[in-house]
Design an enzyme around this catalytic site. Structure first.
Site, PDB file in Angstrom:
ATOM      1  N   TYR A  35      -5.649 -25.358  13.756  1.00 20.30           N
ATOM      2  CA  TYR A  35      -6.743 -26.133  14.343  1.00 20.30           C
ATOM      3  C   TYR A  35      -7.382 -27.047  13.299  1.00 20.30           C
ATOM      4  CZ  TYR A  35     -11.201 -27.202  16.567  1.00 20.30           C
ATOM      5  OH  TYR A  35     -12.297 -27.854  17.076  1.00 20.30           O
ATOM      6  N   GLU A  57     -15.900 -24.599  23.596  1.00 20.17           N
ATOM      7  CA  GLU A  57     -17.091 -24.446  22.768  1.00 20.17           C
ATOM      8  C   GLU A  57     -18.138 -23.592  23.473  1.00 20.17           C
ATOM      9  OE1 GLU A  57     -17.452 -25.166  19.742  1.00 20.17           O
ATOM     10  OE2 GLU A  57     -15.946 -26.677  19.280  1.00 20.17           O
ATOM     11  N   TRP A  65     -15.111 -18.340  16.554  1.00 18.61           N
ATOM     12  CA  TRP A  65     -14.215 -19.424  16.950  1.00 18.61           C
ATOM     13  C   TRP A  65     -12.755 -18.995  16.835  1.00 18.61           C
ATOM     14  CZ3 TRP A  65     -14.123 -23.100  20.093  1.00 18.61           C
ATOM     15  CH2 TRP A  65     -13.243 -24.179  19.990  1.00 18.61           C
TER      16      TRP A  65
END
Length: 201
Positions: A35, A57, A65
């Site tokens: 990512y 999100e 995350w």
């Protein structure tokens, strides 16, 4: 000193090595690394992807995350690729189906927020021609490069995320507080928060 991971990458053709610097959080695991290297702070202009990142999100709130990245493929598969036009059609039967899906973040509040945000997203598209036009209008189409010398200088929120958050809430979006929005505008590339020494700026 800035936090940065330095690693040696071998060139299989020449046998030489080169030094690669990476923001330290990008070394958390393979999902974080991919990512960080391939997507984070890279400008996104596709509306479906802009919605997908917003959903992810929101799903992350209160969680790590890295967990969202590990679950991302399953979430996208369970939710029709996170296409807003399809998500906006979800009813309570679909909500229950998603709550029973182990690939999902099984929070009824977050799933309802995803559906509510899909409706709000479609309204923005109708008003501005695209969500891309709307969201990039906050920076007049030009990425903001903070040129951070250290990850310690990266804020949790700023004036831009406060402004975007306020406007999204006014338009009916939820799970869009200024901290979540700051992470979102990093993720879609409105801002570039790679430290200056990172090889993936």
């Amino acid at each position: 000193m800035s936090k940065v991971d330095v690693s040696k990458i071998a060139d299989v053709d020449t046998g030489s090595t080169s030094t690669v610097c990476r923001c330290s959080w990008g070394e958390h695991d393979e999902f974080s690394r991919a990512y960080h290297d391939e997507r984070w702070c890279k400008p996104v202009h596709d509306d479906d992807e802009l919605f997908a990142v917003l959903v992810l999100e929101g799903m992350q709130a209160g969680l790590s995350w890295s967990l969202i990245l590990k679950r991302e493929a399953g979430i996208r598969a369970a939710c029709d690729g996170l296409q807003p036009a399809k998500v906006a059609l979800y009813d309570e039967n679909k909500v229950q189906e998603l709550l029973n899906n182990p690939a999902m973040i099984r929070s009824v509040r977050k799933i309802h927020a995803m559906i509510k945000n899909a409706h709000a997203f479609l309204q923005v598209q109708e008003e501005f021609g695209s969500f891309d036009n709307y969201i990039w209008g906050f920076v007049k189409g030009v990425q903001v490069d903070h040129r951070l010398v250290s990850e310690e200088h990266m804020p949790a929120k700023d004036a831009l995320s406060e402004a975007v958050s306020k406007d999204l809430k006014k338009r009916g979006f939820t799970f869009v507080g200024p901290v979540i929005v700051y992470s979102y505008i990093q993720g879609i590339g409105l801002i570039n928060d790679h430290i200056v020494h990172c090889s993936f700026r």
